[in-house]
Design an enzyme around this catalytic site. Structure first.
Site, PDB file in Angstrom:
ATOM      1  N   ALA A 190     -11.419  13.420 -12.958  1.00  0.00           N
ATOM      2  CA  ALA A 190     -10.748  12.830 -14.132  1.00  0.00           C
ATOM      3  C   ALA A 190     -11.729  12.343 -15.179  1.00  0.00           C
ATOM      4  O   ALA A 190     -11.520  12.549 -16.381  1.00  0.00           O
ATOM      5  CB  ALA A 190      -9.873  11.666 -13.666  1.00  0.00           C
ATOM      6  N   ARG A 242     -10.857  -4.668  -0.350  1.00  0.00           N
ATOM      7  CA  ARG A 242     -10.495  -3.754  -1.464  1.00  0.00           C
ATOM      8  C   ARG A 242     -10.528  -4.493  -2.795  1.00  0.00           C
ATOM      9  O   ARG A 242     -10.987  -3.974  -3.812  1.00  0.00           O
ATOM     10  CB  ARG A 242      -9.125  -3.140  -1.190  1.00  0.00           C
ATOM     11  N   HIS A 291       3.573   0.608  -7.033  1.00  0.00           N
ATOM     12  CA  HIS A 291       3.247   0.101  -5.688  1.00  0.00           C
ATOM     13  C   HIS A 291       2.628  -1.288  -5.735  1.00  0.00           C
ATOM     14  O   HIS A 291       1.914  -1.667  -4.807  1.00  0.00           O
ATOM     15  CB  HIS A 291       2.302   1.093  -4.993  1.00  0.00           C
ATOM     16  N   THR A 332      -3.608  12.363  -7.991  1.00  0.00           N
ATOM     17  CA  THR A 332      -2.699  12.016  -6.905  1.00  0.00           C
ATOM     18  C   THR A 332      -2.393  13.242  -6.072  1.00  0.00           C
ATOM     19  O   THR A 332      -2.276  14.356  -6.591  1.00  0.00           O
ATOM     20  CB  THR A 332      -1.386  11.379  -7.388  1.00  0.00           C
ATOM     21  N   TYR A 363      -7.399  -6.093   2.498  1.00  0.00           N
ATOM     22  CA  TYR A 363      -7.070  -6.189   1.065  1.00  0.00           C
ATOM     23  C   TYR A 363      -8.104  -6.997   0.295  1.00  0.00           C
ATOM     24  O   TYR A 363      -8.427  -6.699  -0.848  1.00  0.00           O
ATOM     25  CB  TYR A 363      -5.642  -6.738   0.893  1.00  0.00           C
TER      26      TYR A 363
HETATM   27  C1  BV8 Z   1      10.134   3.677   0.974  1.00  0.00           C
HETATM   28  C2  BV8 Z   1       0.282   0.424  -1.922  1.00  0.00           C
HETATM   29  C3  BV8 Z   1      12.295   3.097   1.742  1.00  0.00           C
HETATM   30  C4  BV8 Z   1      -0.319  -0.177  -0.680  1.00  0.00           C
HETATM   31  C5  BV8 Z   1       1.094   2.630  -1.225  1.00  0.00           C
HETATM   32  C6  BV8 Z   1      11.143  10.343   1.042  1.00  0.00           C
HETATM   33  C7  BV8 Z   1      11.729   9.421   0.187  1.00  0.00           C
HETATM   34  C8  BV8 Z   1      11.398   8.074   0.266  1.00  0.00           C
HETATM   35  C9  BV8 Z   1      10.456   7.638   1.217  1.00  0.00           C
HETATM   36  C10 BV8 Z   1       9.884   8.542   2.068  1.00  0.00           C
HETATM   37  C11 BV8 Z   1      10.223   9.893   1.980  1.00  0.00           C
HETATM   38  N1  BV8 Z   1       9.495  10.539   2.937  1.00  0.00           N
HETATM   39  C12 BV8 Z   1       8.696   9.660   3.591  1.00  0.00           C
HETATM   40  C13 BV8 Z   1       8.929   8.436   3.112  1.00  0.00           C
HETATM   41  C14 BV8 Z   1       8.286   7.223   3.579  1.00  0.00           C
HETATM   42  C15 BV8 Z   1       7.006   6.875   2.813  1.00  0.00           C
HETATM   43  C16 BV8 Z   1       6.189   8.092   2.459  1.00  0.00           C
HETATM   44  O1  BV8 Z   1       6.258   8.606   1.350  1.00  0.00           O
HETATM   45  N2  BV8 Z   1       5.361   8.545   3.393  1.00  0.00           N
HETATM   46  C17 BV8 Z   1       4.510   9.678   3.128  1.00  0.00           C
HETATM   47  C18 BV8 Z   1       3.155   9.442   3.777  1.00  0.00           C
HETATM   48  C19 BV8 Z   1       5.201  10.931   3.633  1.00  0.00           C
HETATM   49  N3  BV8 Z   1       7.334   6.138   1.610  1.00  0.00           N
HETATM   50  C20 BV8 Z   1       7.506   4.815   1.708  1.00  0.00           C
HETATM   51  O2  BV8 Z   1       7.403   4.184   2.749  1.00  0.00           O
HETATM   52  C21 BV8 Z   1       7.830   4.090   0.407  1.00  0.00           C
HETATM   53  N4  BV8 Z   1       8.937   3.206   0.673  1.00  0.00           N
HETATM   54  O3  BV8 Z   1      10.414   4.814   0.968  1.00  0.00           O
HETATM   55  O4  BV8 Z   1      11.002   2.681   1.346  1.00  0.00           O
HETATM   56  C22 BV8 Z   1      13.179   1.940   1.537  1.00  0.00           C
HETATM   57  C23 BV8 Z   1      14.173   2.017   0.567  1.00  0.00           C
HETATM   58  C24 BV8 Z   1      15.021   0.936   0.405  1.00  0.00           C
HETATM   59  C25 BV8 Z   1      14.855  -0.224   1.183  1.00  0.00           C
HETATM   60  C26 BV8 Z   1      13.818  -0.307   2.121  1.00  0.00           C
HETATM   61  C27 BV8 Z   1      12.974   0.785   2.304  1.00  0.00           C
HETATM   62  C28 BV8 Z   1       6.683   3.194  -0.021  1.00  0.00           C
HETATM   63  C29 BV8 Z   1       5.457   4.004  -0.339  1.00  0.00           C
HETATM   64  C30 BV8 Z   1       4.379   3.090  -0.966  1.00  0.00           C
HETATM   65  C31 BV8 Z   1       3.247   2.837   0.002  1.00  0.00           C
HETATM   66  N5  BV8 Z   1       2.165   2.083  -0.656  1.00  0.00           N
HETATM   67  N6  BV8 Z   1       0.179   1.896  -1.883  1.00  0.00           N
HETATM   68  C32 BV8 Z   1      -1.830  -0.041  -0.660  1.00  0.00           C
HETATM   69  O5  BV8 Z   1      -2.434   0.503  -1.609  1.00  0.00           O
HETATM   70  O6  BV8 Z   1      -2.429  -0.507   0.349  1.00  0.00           O
HETATM   71  S1  BV8 Z   1       0.925   4.307  -1.183  1.00  0.00           S
HETATM   72  C33 BV8 Z   1      -0.720   4.748  -1.405  1.00  0.00           C
HETATM   73  O7  BV8 Z   1      -0.855   6.047  -0.876  1.00  0.00           O
HETATM   74  C34 BV8 Z   1      -1.129   4.901  -2.861  1.00  0.00           C
HETATM   75  O8  BV8 Z   1      -0.502   3.947  -3.689  1.00  0.00           O
HETATM   76  C35 BV8 Z   1      -0.729   6.296  -3.253  1.00  0.00           C
HETATM   77  O9  BV8 Z   1       0.536   6.323  -3.847  1.00  0.00           O
HETATM   78  C36 BV8 Z   1      -0.551   6.975  -1.923  1.00  0.00           C
HETATM   79  C37 BV8 Z   1      -1.470   8.118  -1.760  1.00  0.00           C
HETATM   80  O10 BV8 Z   1      -2.836   7.557  -1.653  1.00  0.00           O
HETATM   81  P1  BV8 Z   1      -4.164   8.525  -1.788  1.00  0.00           P
HETATM   82  O11 BV8 Z   1      -3.886   9.752  -1.024  1.00  0.00           O
HETATM   83  O12 BV8 Z   1      -5.517   7.952  -1.718  1.00  0.00           O
HETATM   84  O13 BV8 Z   1      -4.144   8.716  -3.224  1.00  0.00           O
HETATM   85  P2  BV8 Z   1      -3.624   9.930  -3.750  1.00  0.00           P
HETATM   86  O14 BV8 Z   1      -2.391  10.442  -3.106  1.00  0.00           O
HETATM   87  O15 BV8 Z   1      -3.445   9.478  -5.092  1.00  0.00           O
HETATM   88  O16 BV8 Z   1      -4.821  11.018  -3.348  1.00  0.00           O
HETATM   89  C38 BV8 Z   1      -6.087  10.936  -3.929  1.00  0.00           C
HETATM   90  C39 BV8 Z   1      -6.101  12.171  -4.850  1.00  0.00           C
HETATM   91  O17 BV8 Z   1      -7.103  12.014  -5.805  1.00  0.00           O
HETATM   92  C40 BV8 Z   1      -6.386  13.441  -4.053  1.00  0.00           C
HETATM   93  O18 BV8 Z   1      -5.485  14.466  -4.429  1.00  0.00           O
HETATM   94  C41 BV8 Z   1      -7.828  13.789  -4.511  1.00  0.00           C
HETATM   95  O19 BV8 Z   1      -8.028  15.208  -4.560  1.00  0.00           O
HETATM   96  C42 BV8 Z   1      -7.831  13.235  -5.901  1.00  0.00           C
HETATM   97  N7  BV8 Z   1      -9.148  12.874  -6.441  1.00  0.00           N
HETATM   98  C43 BV8 Z   1     -10.242  12.447  -5.751  1.00  0.00           C
HETATM   99  N8  BV8 Z   1     -11.245  12.207  -6.635  1.00  0.00           N
HETATM  100  C44 BV8 Z   1     -10.764  12.478  -7.892  1.00  0.00           C
HETATM  101  C45 BV8 Z   1      -9.422  12.898  -7.767  1.00  0.00           C
HETATM  102  N9  BV8 Z   1      -8.664  13.237  -8.826  1.00  0.00           N
HETATM  103  C46 BV8 Z   1      -9.242  13.169 -10.040  1.00  0.00           C
HETATM  104  N10 BV8 Z   1     -10.513  12.759 -10.258  1.00  0.00           N
HETATM  105  C47 BV8 Z   1     -11.301  12.415  -9.201  1.00  0.00           C
HETATM  106  N11 BV8 Z   1     -12.571  12.036  -9.412  1.00  0.00           N
END
Ligand code: BV8
Length: 254
Positions: free
Chosen positions: A245, A72, A121, A202, A69
């Site tokens: 973007a 980052r 987040h 995203t 971190y």
């Molecule tokens: C939780 C902070 C429960 C940390 C991050 C269903 C419902 C609820 C939860 C889940 C579910 N299914 C699965 C889960 C669990 C999990 C989850 O979603 N897993 C995924 C992988 C399936 N979710 C969780 O764990 C969440 N918590 O559910 O808790 C709970 C409830 C009650 C009590 C206790 C527990 C928490 C999720 C948050 C995790 N933290 N970030 C850190 O940054 O270190 S997430 C992190 O990854 C980012 O914040 C972002 O949201 C996510 C994706 O990251 P990236 O892939 O890099 O970014 P992105 O997706 O935005 O992709 C990049 C995009 O940009 C691409 O599409 C690319 O093409 C594009 N791009 C590239 N260049 C450009 C561009 N676009 C435009 N212009 C450009 N130039």
């Protein structure tokens, strides 16, 4: 970017009563901040970024996770908002009822002039201690020079809480942790009340944040997506602008 789609998107934004802008790591990519998956995991050949962003990883190896971190944070401190962030601030200035919701933990929206982005987040700039009370902590001065990445040995011991002596952790939401309730509620309400939702940079695969554009679409809003790649959000988007973007967004506010 030529063609009818940008004009349609610009018209939708001009005619909108309530705009929501929803951003992911891609909005900061052109500022040199690696996205969560495609760059970092590449830069992190030996570590899966998704495995590092967990309480377990921090508990097991706090110096490795805190070092990641800090690496980052120094990248963000050296970055500047790009014209995509600035275009979003322009959308807000023209329509003050606009709500900006971000999944990002950087401060580039704020540095571009966005007033009150909803951070689903958390943030790299709000560390807290691991105690249940989550005592706020102050960040140490950023390391001089380059912070080595963990696979280059960049471990940094986290500071200790001044109030209780426990470890200080990054103020972000890790996988498996609940999102801040007030932020998530405000984001869901804004999406449900919007008539245009602009989703930028995203992959729309991390929940529950990924529900936000889908809630807007289900409520009848027109979703405009800006992303160079196809994503699962293509299915709910009325307009798909395939491009970076920092190139596409300024054309929408020209
Ligand atoms: C939780 C902070 C429960 C940390 C991050 C269903 C419902 C609820 C939860 C889940 C579910 N299914 C699965 C889960 C669990 C999990 C989850 O979603 N897993 C995924 C992988 C399936 N979710 C969780 O764990 C969440 N918590 O559910 O808790 C709970 C409830 C009650 C009590 C206790 C527990 C928490 C999720 C948050 C995790 N933290 N970030 C850190 O940054 O270190 S997430 C992190 O990854 C980012 O914040 C972002 O949201 C996510 C994706 O990251 P990236 O892939 O890099 O970014 P992105 O997706 O935005 O992709 C990049 C995009 O940009 C691409 O599409 C690319 O093409 C594009 N791009 C590239 N260049 C450009 C561009 N676009 C435009 N212009 C450009 N130039």
């Amino acid at each position: 970017m030529e063609g009818v789609l940008p004009h349609r998107a610009a018209q939708l934004l001009r005619d909108a009563r309530r705009v929501v802008v929803f951003t992911g790591a891609g909005i900061s990519a052109e500022s040199g901040v690696p996205t969560f998956r495609d760059d970092l995991s590449g830069l992190w050949a030996r570590f899966d970024a998704q495995r590092l962003a967990t309480a377990e990883a921090f508990h097991t190896d706090p110096d490795l996770v805190w070092g990641w971190y800090e690496w980052r944070r120094t990248r963000v401190l050296r970055a500047e908002p790009n014209s995509g962030h600035l275009a979003i601030a322009t959308i807000e200035a023209r329509a003050p009822s606009t709500t900006v919701i971000t999944q990002n933990v950087d401060d580039l929206h704020e540095r571009a002039g966005t007033r009150a982005a909803i951070h689903l987040h958390g943030s790299l700039f709000t560390p807290r201690c691991v105690a249940a009370a989550g005592h706020p902590a102050t960040l140490p001065d950023p390391p001089d020079g380059d912070v080595a990445r963990p696979h280059e040995g960049g471990r940094i011991p986290p500071p200790r809480c001044a109030s209780c002596g426990l470890l200080v952790r990054p103020g972000v939401v890790w996988f498996g942790e609940a999102l801040p309730e007030a932020a998530l509620t405000a984001a869901v309400e804004a999406a449900a009340a919007s008539d245009v939702l602009l989703t930028v940079g995203t992959s729309g695969v991390v929940y529950p944040a990924a529900e936000i554009p889908r809630i807007a679409a289900r409520s009848g809003a027109a979703v405009i997506q800006v992303n160079p790649e196809p994503t699962p959000l293509d299915r709910v988007s009325a307009v798909n602008l395939r491009g970076p973007a920092a190139q596409v967004l300024p054309a929408l506010v020209a």
